[in-house]
Design an enzyme around this catalytic site. Structure first.
Site, short mmCIF file in Angstrom:
data_model
loop_
_atom_site.label_atom_id
_atom_site.label_comp_id
_atom_site.label_asym_id
_atom_site.label_seq_id
_atom_site.Cartn_x
_atom_site.Cartn_y
_atom_site.Cartn_z
N ILE A 153 39.17 -16.52 16.44
CA ILE A 153 38.10 -15.94 15.61
C ILE A 153 38.66 -15.36 14.33
CG2 ILE A 153 36.29 -14.19 15.55
CD1 ILE A 153 36.02 -14.57 18.60
N ASP A 172 49.31 -9.15 13.61
CA ASP A 172 49.20 -9.84 14.88
C ASP A 172 50.62 -10.13 15.37
OD1 ASP A 172 48.92 -11.69 16.98
OD2 ASP A 172 47.06 -12.50 16.15
N ALA A 232 34.78 -7.34 18.13
CA ALA A 232 35.68 -7.84 19.17
C ALA A 232 35.39 -7.19 20.51
CB ALA A 232 37.13 -7.62 18.76
N ASP A 257 29.66 -3.94 16.41
CA ASP A 257 28.83 -4.78 17.28
C ASP A 257 29.11 -4.47 18.75
OD1 ASP A 257 26.96 -6.95 17.77
OD2 ASP A 257 28.68 -8.15 18.39
N GLU A 262 28.83 0.26 27.08
CA GLU A 262 27.63 -0.47 26.68
C GLU A 262 26.62 -0.54 27.83
OE1 GLU A 262 28.80 -4.27 25.11
OE2 GLU A 262 29.74 -3.40 23.34
N HIS A 281 25.85 -5.90 20.39
CA HIS A 281 26.76 -6.93 20.91
C HIS A 281 26.16 -8.33 20.69
CE1 HIS A 281 30.26 -7.37 23.95
NE2 HIS A 281 30.21 -8.43 23.17
N GLY A 283 27.59 -10.67 18.66
CA GLY A 283 28.58 -11.58 18.09
C GLY A 283 28.43 -13.02 18.53
N ALA A 284 28.10 -13.23 19.81
CA ALA A 284 27.98 -14.59 20.33
C ALA A 284 26.53 -15.04 20.47
CB ALA A 284 28.68 -14.69 21.68
#
Length: 528
Positions: A153, A172, A232, A257, A262, A281, A283-284
Site C-alpha cells: 500500500i 521502512d 493502516a 481511518d 473500534e 475504517h 480504507g478497504a
C-alpha cells in the site's frame, strides 16, 4: 475421496462460495456466530474464510483439530493468533493486494481533506454559513510526504503522491536501497522523516515494535505543523498525545481511518478536536475491493486444500500447487539443517550460505532458503516462521547467500548450509532418501548419516575404544533411553562425532556430566 469442508464465518461476496464449490470444496456460509457458537462447530472444518469480525483465538484453534488453513479476505490479520496457529500446523493466508489500491486512494483522499479542511468546510456550509474567509488551505504540490511503511500500500501511495508533485521519503526497515531508487523515493530513518515531512502517512502492521510508533515524544520533536494520516492500524499513534498536540498547534491536522479500539467510544478524546477528521475504517470499503478480496481468499484456500498450493501465506513460504509436492520434503530438510547449524554455532554470525546441487538446484530456491532461515533464526527467537525469518535475518545484518550448482556429486540431490564463525566456516549437508526422507549426511566436514528429529545429543570426541560404552552407561544411569545412534569420524583415532536421539529432553546437568568423560571435546543437547 472426501471433499475438504470450508466455513465462511463473515459476510463476503457470494461468489466466494461459488468458487469453493467449483473447485471441489464443500462450503457452509454461517455468519454472526459468537465465539462459543463458533467453537461448537469449527471442529468439522478444514478451512476457515474470515474478514475482520471473526476472532481466531487460541480457544477457537484448540476446538479445531481438523483445521488446516485460515484465509483472511483483506490484509490485516490482527484478529488471528498466528503464532498459535503455526504451532497447531494451521497455515494463515491473507489477500494483501486485493484492497491495496482502495486503501492507498483513501490515504490520498485524507491528505487532500487535511490540506483543504474539506469536512469542516462542508459541515458549516451545509449548516447555512458561508465561511469562505475562515478556511485557508495549503497546496500539496512541493510538500514532503513521509511514509512509515513502504510495502504494497505504501508504494502505491508513493506513486499517487508523486503524481501530485510531492516529494516522498520513507522509513521502512525492510526497504532496500535498490527498491527505494526503483520507487523514486528517499529512504531515511524515522527521526529524519518526522523532522522533514509535511505529511506523514502510516502503512505498517501493528506489532510490538510498531505500537505507538508515533509516540508523544516523537510527535513533540516532529516538524512543527506536521499533518498525520493513518489508514493502516489503530494503536500506531498515541491518541491522547495526538489530541494535546493538535490543540497546541504542533500537529496541524490528523486524519484517522482506524482507532486503537473500534468502534471508538462516543466520548473519544479526539472527537471535536480542531484539525481532526476521521472515517469509520473505510480504507478497504469499495465495491471493487470487497469483491476482489473475497474471490482471492476463496481461490487461495481451495487451491491449498485441493492442490497443496500456498499463496500469500504469513507463516510459510508461498509455492504453487505444482511445486508443493516436490518442495515439501526439501523444506523439511532445509529447516532441520538450518536449525542444526544454528544450535551448534556460537557467537555473532554474520554470513550464511545455502547451496543446492543435483536435483535440488532445479527447484524454486526461495522456500528452501526460507526454511533454512526459519530453522536457523530460532537461535534468536522462538516466534520465527518462514515468512518473517528473512526479515529478522536482515535486521540482524546477516548476509544470506544462495548458491546453485549445476554439478551432481555423490548424492543425486544435496542441500548444504554454511555459516562463517570466528573459528572459520561451519557446514552441514543433507539429502533426501527416496526423494522423501530428509537425512543428514555431513556435519562440519565429517560424514555421518542421521535423521534429525526430537531430542538429540551431539558429541565431539577423540576416537578411542570404550567411549561409546561410557556414554551409554551415563545415559542408562540417568534413565535416558537411546532411540538411534549415529557415528562419524575424520580418520581412525582422530576426531569423531556422535549424534544420538533419545526419548526424553536432556538437561544441562547431564550435558555437564557427559563433558567430563575422558576424550570428550564438546557436548550439546539439540531439539528438533
Amino acid at each position: 475421496m472426501t471433499k475438504p469442508k470450508v466455513l465462511i464465518s463473515d459476510k463476503m461476496d457470494p461468489n466466494a462460495a461459488k468458487i469453493f464449490a467449483e473447485r471441489g470444496c464443500d462450503v457452509d456460509v454461517i455468519t454472526g456466530k459468537t465465539p462459543e457458537e463458533l467453537k461448537a462447530i469449527i471442529g468439522q472444518y478444514d478451512g476457515l474464510a474470515i474478514r475482520s469480525a471473526t476472532k481466531v483465538t487460541k480457544e477457537i484453534l484448540d476446538a479445531a483439530p481438523n483445521l488446516k488453513v485460515i484465509g483472511r479476505a483483506g490484509i490485516g490479520v490482527d484478529n488471528v493468533d498466528i503464532p498459535y496457529a503455526s504451532s497447531k500446523g494451521v497455515v494463515v493466508m491473507n489477500t494483501p493486494f486485493g484492497n491495496s489500491i482502495t486503501t492507498a486512494e483513501h490515504a490520498i483522499a485524507m491528505i487532500m481533506a487535511l490540506a483543504r479542511q474539506i469536512p469542516e468546510a462542508d459541515r458549516r456550509t451545509q449548516a447555512g454559513e458561508w465561511p469562505k474567509n475562515d478556511f485557508m488551505g495549503i497546496e500539496v504540490t512541493g510538500k514532503t510526504l513521509g511514509l512509515i511503511g513502504a510495502g504494497n500500500i505504501g508504494s502505491i501511495v508513493a506513486s499517487r503522491a508523486q503524481g501530485l508533485k510531492m516529494k516522498v521519503i520513507a522509513y521502512d526497515p525492510f526497504l532496500t536501497e535498490d527498491r527505494a531508487i526503483e520507487m523514486g523515493i528517499e529512504k531515511v530513518d524515522l527521526d529524519t522523516l518526522l523532522s522533514r515531512a509535511d505529511f506523514v502517512s502510516l502503512h505498517t502492521p501493528l506489532t510490538d515494535q510498531t505500537r505507538n510508533i508515533l509516540s508523544r515524544e516523537r510527535l513533540e520533536n516532529a516538524k512543527p505543523g506536521i499533518r498525520i494520516v493513518n489508514c493502516a492500524r489503530g494503536g500506531l499513534i498515541d491518541e491522547v498525545a495526538l489530541k494535546d498536540l493538535l490543540l497546541s498547534g504542533q500537529v496541524a491536522g490528523a486524519a484517522l481511518d482506524v482507532f486503537e479500539k473500534e468502534p471508538p467510544a462516543p466520548d473519544h478524546p479526539l472527537f471535536g478536536t480542531p484539525g481532526f477528521i476521521c472515517t469509520p475504517h473505510l480504507g478497504a470499503s469499495t465495491t471493487e475491493a470487497q469483491v476482489n478480496v473475497a474471490l482471492q481468499v476463496a481461490e487461495q484456500i481451495s487451491d491449498f486444500l485441493v492442490n497443496g498450493g500456498v499463496t500469500n501465506a504469513l507463516n510459510m513460504p508461498s509455492l504453487s500447487a505444482e511445486e508443493a509436492p516436490k518442495l515439501k520434503p526439501y523444506m523439511a530438510l532445509a529447516e532441520k539443517l538450518g536449525s542444526l547449524v544454528g544450535q551448534l554455532s556460537h557467537g555473532n554470525l554474520e554470513k550464511i550460505s545455502i547451496e543446492r546441487e543435483g536435483a535440488a538446484a532445479s527447484l524454486n530456491g526461495k522456500p528452501i532458503t526460507g526454511a533454512v532461515l526459519a530453522g536457523f533464526m530460532r537461535r534468536y527467537s522462538d516466534s520465527v516462521n518462514m515468512v518473517n525469518a528473512p526479515y529478522l535475518a536482515r535486521e540482524r545484518g546477516l548476509d544470506v547467500r544462495e548458491v546453485r550448482h549445476d554439478r551432481e556429486g555423490v548424492y543425486h540431490t544435496l542441500v548444504r548450509v554454511t555459516v562463517e564463525t570466528s573459528q572459520g566456516p561451519r557446514s552441514v549437508a543433507g539429502t533426501l532418501f527416496g526423494d522423501a526422507a530428509p537425512r543428514l549426511v555431513e556435519i562440519f566436514g565429517i560424514g555421518i548419516e542421521a535423521d534429525l528429529a526430537g531430542h538429540m545429543l551431539y558429541i565431539v570426541n577423540e576416537d578411542a575404544p570404550g567411549f561409546i560404552g561410557r556414554i551409554g552407561t551415563l545415559l542408562g544411569q540417568a534413565g535416558i533411553n537411546i532411540g538411534t545412534f549415529h557415528l562419524g569420524r575424520r580418520q581412525a583415532g582422530g576426531e569423531a562425532v556422535l549424534l544420538l536421539s533419545v526419548d526424553q529432553p536432556i538437561n544441562e546437568e547431564l550435558v555437564q556430566q557427559a563433558a567430563k568423560i575422558e576424550g570428550v571435546k564438546m557436548v550439546k543437547a539439540l531439539e528438533f
